[in-house]
Every structure is written in structure tokens, then in C-alpha cells.
Scaffold this motif. Structure first.
Motif, PDB file in Angstrom:
ATOM      1  N   THR A  90     -27.579  23.010  15.256  1.00  0.00           N
ATOM      2  CA  THR A  90     -27.130  23.689  14.289  1.00  0.00           C
ATOM      3  C   THR A  90     -27.789  25.215  14.386  1.00  0.00           C
ATOM      4  O   THR A  90     -28.773  25.301  15.069  1.00  0.00           O
ATOM      5  N   GLN A  91     -27.012  26.092  13.811  1.00  0.00           N
ATOM      6  CA  GLN A  91     -27.507  27.561  13.810  1.00  0.00           C
ATOM      7  C   GLN A  91     -28.615  27.695  12.791  1.00  0.00           C
ATOM      8  O   GLN A  91     -28.444  27.457  11.620  1.00  0.00           O
ATOM      9  N   SER A  92     -29.845  28.042  13.054  1.00  0.00           N
ATOM     10  CA  SER A  92     -30.845  27.935  11.847  1.00  0.00           C
ATOM     11  C   SER A  92     -30.676  29.197  11.023  1.00  0.00           C
ATOM     12  O   SER A  92     -30.997  29.109   9.764  1.00  0.00           O
ATOM     13  N   GLY A  93     -29.938  30.153  11.558  1.00  0.00           N
ATOM     14  CA  GLY A  93     -29.818  31.212  10.747  1.00  0.00           C
ATOM     15  C   GLY A  93     -31.095  31.975  10.109  1.00  0.00           C
ATOM     16  O   GLY A  93     -30.885  32.556   9.064  1.00  0.00           O
ATOM     17  N   VAL A  94     -32.187  31.932  10.684  1.00  0.00           N
ATOM     18  CA  VAL A  94     -33.587  32.208   9.897  1.00  0.00           C
ATOM     19  C   VAL A  94     -33.691  33.657  10.355  1.00  0.00           C
ATOM     20  O   VAL A  94     -33.352  34.223  11.256  1.00  0.00           O
ATOM     21  N   ASP A  95     -33.683  34.250   9.107  1.00  0.00           N
ATOM     22  CA  ASP A  95     -33.696  35.853   9.250  1.00  0.00           C
ATOM     23  C   ASP A  95     -35.229  36.065   9.585  1.00  0.00           C
ATOM     24  O   ASP A  95     -36.192  35.692   8.787  1.00  0.00           O
ATOM     25  N   ARG A  96     -35.431  36.994  10.351  1.00  0.00           N
ATOM     26  CA  ARG A  96     -36.756  37.544  10.635  1.00  0.00           C
ATOM     27  C   ARG A  96     -37.702  38.102   9.435  1.00  0.00           C
ATOM     28  O   ARG A  96     -38.774  38.183   9.221  1.00  0.00           O
ATOM     29  N   ALA A  97     -36.687  38.842   8.593  1.00  0.00           N
ATOM     30  CA  ALA A  97     -37.507  39.568   7.475  1.00  0.00           C
ATOM     31  C   ALA A  97     -38.067  38.324   6.574  1.00  0.00           C
ATOM     32  O   ALA A  97     -39.138  38.540   5.922  1.00  0.00           O
ATOM     33  N   VAL A  98     -37.659  37.068   6.549  1.00  0.00           N
ATOM     34  CA  VAL A  98     -38.054  36.012   5.722  1.00  0.00           C
ATOM     35  C   VAL A  98     -39.542  35.791   6.269  1.00  0.00           C
ATOM     36  O   VAL A  98     -40.411  35.529   5.414  1.00  0.00           O
ATOM     37  N   ILE A  99     -40.080  35.910   7.496  1.00  0.00           N
ATOM     38  CA  ILE A  99     -40.985  35.684   7.879  1.00  0.00           C
ATOM     39  C   ILE A  99     -42.080  36.457   8.155  1.00  0.00           C
ATOM     40  O   ILE A  99     -43.270  36.481   8.316  1.00  0.00           O
ATOM     41  N   SER A 100     -41.666  37.876   8.054  1.00  0.00           N
ATOM     42  CA  SER A 100     -42.606  39.177   8.155  1.00  0.00           C
ATOM     43  C   SER A 100     -43.443  39.134   6.645  1.00  0.00           C
ATOM     44  O   SER A 100     -42.779  38.818   5.698  1.00  0.00           O
ATOM     45  N   LYS A 101     -44.419  39.594   6.955  1.00  0.00           N
ATOM     46  CA  LYS A 101     -45.101  40.015   5.512  1.00  0.00           C
ATOM     47  C   LYS A 101     -44.622  41.150   4.756  1.00  0.00           C
ATOM     48  O   LYS A 101     -45.165  41.358   3.795  1.00  0.00           O
ATOM     49  N   GLY A 102     -43.772  42.030   5.632  1.00  0.00           N
ATOM     50  CA  GLY A 102     -43.266  43.368   5.064  1.00  0.00           C
ATOM     51  C   GLY A 102     -44.747  44.231   4.751  1.00  0.00           C
ATOM     52  O   GLY A 102     -45.461  44.298   5.493  1.00  0.00           O
ATOM     53  N   ASN A 103     -44.340  44.863   3.536  1.00  0.00           N
ATOM     54  CA  ASN A 103     -45.337  45.874   3.499  1.00  0.00           C
ATOM     55  C   ASN A 103     -46.541  45.083   2.589  1.00  0.00           C
ATOM     56  O   ASN A 103     -47.540  45.706   2.010  1.00  0.00           O
ATOM     57  N   HIS A 104     -46.534  43.807   2.268  1.00  0.00           N
ATOM     58  CA  HIS A 104     -47.353  43.047   1.356  1.00  0.00           C
ATOM     59  C   HIS A 104     -48.656  42.789   2.169  1.00  0.00           C
ATOM     60  O   HIS A 104     -48.910  42.710   3.708  1.00  0.00           O
ATOM     61  N   ARG A 105     -49.787  42.671   1.517  1.00  0.00           N
ATOM     62  CA  ARG A 105     -50.906  42.642   2.112  1.00  0.00           C
ATOM     63  C   ARG A 105     -51.222  41.247   2.497  1.00  0.00           C
ATOM     64  O   ARG A 105     -51.885  40.770   3.659  1.00  0.00           O
ATOM     65  N   HIS A 106     -50.622  40.160   1.827  1.00  0.00           N
ATOM     66  CA  HIS A 106     -50.630  38.562   2.237  1.00  0.00           C
ATOM     67  C   HIS A 106     -49.438  38.034   1.984  1.00  0.00           C
ATOM     68  O   HIS A 106     -48.722  38.539   1.189  1.00  0.00           O
ATOM     69  N   TYR A 107     -49.236  36.719   2.308  1.00  0.00           N
ATOM     70  CA  TYR A 107     -48.018  35.870   2.139  1.00  0.00           C
ATOM     71  C   TYR A 107     -47.984  35.652   0.503  1.00  0.00           C
ATOM     72  O   TYR A 107     -46.816  35.359  -0.138  1.00  0.00           O
ATOM     73  N   MET A 108     -49.021  35.486  -0.185  1.00  0.00           N
ATOM     74  CA  MET A 108     -49.032  34.804  -1.417  1.00  0.00           C
ATOM     75  C   MET A 108     -48.560  35.999  -2.284  1.00  0.00           C
ATOM     76  O   MET A 108     -47.667  35.897  -2.937  1.00  0.00           O
ATOM     77  N   ILE A 109     -48.899  37.272  -2.331  1.00  0.00           N
ATOM     78  CA  ILE A 109     -48.552  38.420  -2.910  1.00  0.00           C
ATOM     79  C   ILE A 109     -47.089  38.542  -2.580  1.00  0.00           C
ATOM     80  O   ILE A 109     -46.075  38.730  -3.546  1.00  0.00           O
ATOM     81  N   LYS A 110     -46.590  38.280  -1.180  1.00  0.00           N
ATOM     82  CA  LYS A 110     -45.121  38.580  -0.911  1.00  0.00           C
ATOM     83  C   LYS A 110     -44.293  37.580  -1.782  1.00  0.00           C
ATOM     84  O   LYS A 110     -43.332  37.724  -2.098  1.00  0.00           O
ATOM     85  N   GLU A 111     -44.696  36.363  -1.707  1.00  0.00           N
ATOM     86  CA  GLU A 111     -44.050  35.224  -2.432  1.00  0.00           C
ATOM     87  C   GLU A 111     -43.922  35.613  -3.877  1.00  0.00           C
ATOM     88  O   GLU A 111     -42.689  35.215  -4.537  1.00  0.00           O
ATOM     89  N   ILE A 112     -44.963  35.907  -4.433  1.00  0.00           N
ATOM     90  CA  ILE A 112     -45.014  36.186  -5.901  1.00  0.00           C
ATOM     91  C   ILE A 112     -43.856  37.274  -6.203  1.00  0.00           C
ATOM     92  O   ILE A 112     -42.973  37.279  -7.120  1.00  0.00           O
ATOM     93  N   TYR A 113     -43.866  38.426  -5.372  1.00  0.00           N
ATOM     94  CA  TYR A 113     -42.816  39.425  -5.643  1.00  0.00           C
ATOM     95  C   TYR A 113     -41.585  39.177  -5.397  1.00  0.00           C
ATOM     96  O   TYR A 113     -40.423  39.337  -5.594  1.00  0.00           O
ATOM     97  N   GLU A 114     -41.565  38.012  -4.306  1.00  0.00           N
ATOM     98  CA  GLU A 114     -40.003  37.923  -3.934  1.00  0.00           C
ATOM     99  C   GLU A 114     -39.383  36.857  -5.042  1.00  0.00           C
ATOM    100  O   GLU A 114     -38.146  36.499  -4.785  1.00  0.00           O
ATOM    101  N   GLN A 115     -40.126  36.057  -5.863  1.00  0.00           N
ATOM    102  CA  GLN A 115     -39.437  35.134  -6.679  1.00  0.00           C
ATOM    103  C   GLN A 115     -38.235  35.647  -7.539  1.00  0.00           C
ATOM    104  O   GLN A 115     -37.231  34.709  -7.698  1.00  0.00           O
ATOM    105  N   PRO A 116     -38.403  36.720  -8.088  1.00  0.00           N
ATOM    106  CA  PRO A 116     -37.061  36.990  -8.931  1.00  0.00           C
ATOM    107  C   PRO A 116     -35.734  36.932  -8.039  1.00  0.00           C
ATOM    108  O   PRO A 116     -34.770  36.572  -8.186  1.00  0.00           O
ATOM    109  N   ILE A 117     -35.992  37.572  -6.832  1.00  0.00           N
ATOM    110  CA  ILE A 117     -34.857  37.637  -5.820  1.00  0.00           C
ATOM    111  C   ILE A 117     -34.461  36.238  -5.461  1.00  0.00           C
ATOM    112  O   ILE A 117     -33.277  35.997  -5.444  1.00  0.00           O
ATOM    113  N   VAL A 118     -35.488  35.388  -5.097  1.00  0.00           N
ATOM    114  CA  VAL A 118     -35.337  34.053  -4.723  1.00  0.00           C
ATOM    115  C   VAL A 118     -34.327  33.232  -5.665  1.00  0.00           C
ATOM    116  O   VAL A 118     -33.644  32.390  -5.463  1.00  0.00           O
TER     117      VAL A 118
END
Ligand code: GLU
Length: 372
Positions: free
Chosen positions: A234-262
Motif C-alpha cells: 500500500t501507499q503509506s501516504g505519510v507526510d514528512r510534516a507529520v514527523i518533523s518537530k516543526g518549530n516546536h521544542r519537543h514532540y509533546m508540545i507539538k502534539e498539544i498544539y496539533e490537537q485542535p487540528i487533528v
């Protein structure tokens, strides 16, 4: 449960293995390591703590080899030390493992009584010794793994490397996920498609009990009964943006800010725009008949489960049991007919997301989280 990456490549793989591990950093870990076959020997580099520690070890002592396996560990058996970090190896074989080998103790004792010497406190090391014993007795790698897998109880995803065959990786899964990546003249193993995102989008999700023989130019999957089986690519379709920390200091803070969108993205797939209602993917049963809800979750998801408990009790007036997943399996829970059970995956700070969504009610976007 932590991360696995394996590559049978055309050139040295250590750098790409480290890169794959970095993509799995969001899962949390306490130590990490890589093994490759270089010439006629298995070589390992391991470090406790952050991947930057492993990177330093690799800088000081580079790891050549076109076939390799890598791991980020979340210790269950034995402290988070360099010595307990995976891969675990003998002269013949190296193994990385996610999960727990529940019957490691009798296996370890039997191996020690046959003269095997252990160098770590992990449950995983028994797998390396069991396979090694077979290889040393003359079995070929595929037969050795096929003989050993039925002896293992518990949950595992395994990636296995062989000194004598630098064109071979074997993977196996039971209770823990493992995916195979299909490349151009290369083959990969990963604990999820994210780990392989920069290597390939073409992935095969192994099913419970499957094991897979990976070569550079192709793979063969076997089911738990050792029958060759076809599993779809299958095509995983995983987006690189999903796995980068972006401008966040760590993954937990990224996940917290992403929740409304998710949450919004998830709900959007169930939103009927025309009549502004949500059709949730609830199986065909009458929710008003549910007498009791059991939620099983781990770590941060356990806290999300606590929020769910408040909501179920407040809105639905249904009693809720909440259990830590790793303990639940050892209980003999009294689950009455008419109950509802569910496990919570990564839903962090759902209430934060809920407030944000709730704030959008002015737009006419109504969310009814639970039947009231
Ligand atoms: N049980 C193994 C250990 O403690 C694997 C843990 C993991 O999934 O990272 O080494």
C-alpha cells in the motif's frame, strides 16, 4: 514499545538508519543502537540517552555495512544502560525487539545451562541466543528463525540480521506492529510507516503472527503456520510534516498544539456538511443499552482516558472503569454483558481540543461528543 528500522541497502546504511530512528523519536526512548554486517562480522554501536549520544559514538567510530538494523529502546527488562541497549548480538546474529518476551526467564535459564553467556539483563537477548544456537548447529537462517519463533510468548516485533548472509533481514511480529518497505533494489523494515517515510512510500503491513524474509530484490511473507502468503503493498501516504518537530521544542508540545487540528480533521471526515450533523463510525448497536464502559490505555492516553471517564459519567451517566493497559492483561476483569470496552490511543489533552472546537459553535459547527 519503541522503534525499529532495518535496511538492506546498496551502500553503507548507518546514516539512514540513524535518520529513521530520528523519525521515531516522538515515541520516547531511553537508549538506542545500530548493528551492521561489515565484511565477515557483525558490528554494533550503542548509547544510552538521546540519539545525539549515538550520533557521537558513530562519529567517533563509523559503522560501515550495507545491511543494518537499528532500535530506540524503552526499557522493560533491565535498566536503560548502554549494555542493555539493542541490538543484542552473538557472533552470528543481531536482533532488535519491541515488546516483551514473557517466557524469557525459563528460556534464559535453559540457555545458560547449555553454556550460553549473557551480556545484558534484557528479555530480548534470549532471541539472539536461541537463533544462534540453531545457526551454530548448522541450520540456515530462515530455518533457524522458523524454529525459534514458536518458542516465544508475549508481544514482539523483531528485526534480525545474520553475519553469514549480508543480503538478508528477517522480521517477525506478534502483538507489536512491523511494516516492510519496498524500495528500488533495497528493502526496509520499520516499526511503523513513519520510520520509513524518507526511504519509501510503498509499504506492507504485516499481520499478526507473520514473519518475513527480506532480500535486496524482494520479500516473502509467511503466516504463523509458516505458509507463504501474499500481503498487499500500500501507499503509506505519510507526510514528512507529520514527523518533523516543526518549530516546536519537543514532540509533546507539538502534539498539544496539533490537537485542535487533528480532532477537527478527524471529525471532518464524519461531518455531513449539508445537514450539519456528524455520523460517527459507531458499530450497529444501541448505545443507550450500554451499562458500563471500560477504557484501557497507557501513558498520556491514560490521562486522556481519565478525561473521557469524566465526560462519559457527566454526559451519558454511565459508570466507567479505567485501566492501565500493561496491567489489564494480568487481571481477570469482571466484564458483564452489555458493557462497552475500548482502548485509547494517542489522544493527548482532548479537552483542550474540545474547547477550541466548542468555540467554533458560532459557525454552526456543532459537536456532540457522547450521547447524552
Ligand atoms: N523488552 C525489551 C527490553 O527491555 C524491548 C523494550 C522495547 O520495546 O523497547 O529491552
Amino acid at each position: 514499545m519503541c522503534g525499529i528500522v532495518g535496511i538492506i541497502g546498496q551502500e553503507d546504511v548507518a546514516e539512514r538508519l540513524l535518520d529513521g530512528l530520528k523519525r521515531l523519536e516522538y515515541r520516547g526512548y531511553d537508549s538506542a543502537g545500530i548493528a551492521t554486517v561489515d565484511g565477515d562480522t557483525i558490528e554494533r554501536r550503542r548509547a544510552s540517552g538521546k540519539l545525539s549520544n549515538l550520533a557521537k559514538v558513530l562519529d567517533a567510530e563509523p559503522l560501515p555495512g550495507a545491511v543494518g538494523i537499528a532500535h530506540t529502546r524503552w526499557a522493560t527488562h533491565g535498566g536503560p544502560t548502554t549494555n542493555n541497549a539493542h541490538p543484542h548480538a552473538t557472533n552470528e546474529v543481531a536482533v532488535v525487539h519491541n515488546g516483551i518476551i514473557e517466557n524469557f526467564k525459563p528460556l534464559r535459564e535453559a540457555l545458560i545451562s547449555r553454556g550460553r553467556v549473557f551480556t545484558s539483563e534484557t528479555d530480548t537477548e534470549v532471541v539472539a541466543h536461541l537463533i544462534s544456537e540453531r545457526l551454530e548447529a548448522g541450520a540456515d537462517p530462515i530455518d533457524a528463525v522458523r524454529d525459534v519463533l514458536p518458542q516465544l510468548r508475549g508481544a514482539f516485533a523483531l528485526a534480525i540480521l545474520f553475519r553469514s548472509q549480508p543480503d538478508l533481514l528477517i522480521g517477525a511480529r506478534l502483538g507489536s506492529p512491523l511494516v516492510v518497505g519496498v524500495g528500488e533494489g533495497e528493502t526496509y523494515l520499520g516499526s511503523d510507516a513513519l520510520a520509513l517515510a524518507s526511504l519509501t512510500q510503498r509499504v506492507i503491513y504485516l499481520e499478526e503472527g507473520d514473519w518475513v524474509v527480506c532480500k535486496r530484490d524482494g520479500i516473502q511473507v509467511y503466516d504463523q503456520a509458516n505458509q507463504p502468503v501474499e500481503r498487499a503493498i500500500t501507499q503509506s501516504g505519510v507526510d514528512r510534516a507529520v514527523i518533523s518537530k516543526g518549530n516546536h521544542r519537543h514532540y509533546m508540545i507539538k502534539e498539544i498544539y496539533e490537537q485542535p487540528i487533528v480532532v477537527a480533521q478527524t471529525l471532518r471526515s464524519y461531518l455531513q456538511r449539508m445537514d450539519e450533523t456528524l455520523t460517527l463510525p459507531i458499530p450497529d448497536f444501541d448505545l443507550s443499552e450500554i451499562k458500563r464502559v471500560t477504557i484501557v490505555a497507557c501513558g498520556t492516553s491514560y490521562y486522556a482516558g481519565m478525561v473521557a471517564r469524566y465526560w462519559f459519567e457527566q454526559f451519558a451517566r454511565v459508570p466507567v472503569d479505567l485501566d492501565v493497559a500493561s496491567e489489564f492483561r494480568y487481571r481477570a476483569p469482571v466484564i458483564e454483558p452489555g458493557g462497552l470496552a475500548g482502548s485509547v490511543a494517542k489522544i493527548v489533552k482532548l479537552e483542550h481540543a474540545w474547547r477550541r472546537l466548542d468555540g467554533r459553535n458560532d459557525d454552526g459547527f456543532q459537536v456532540a461528543p457522547f450521547p447524552g
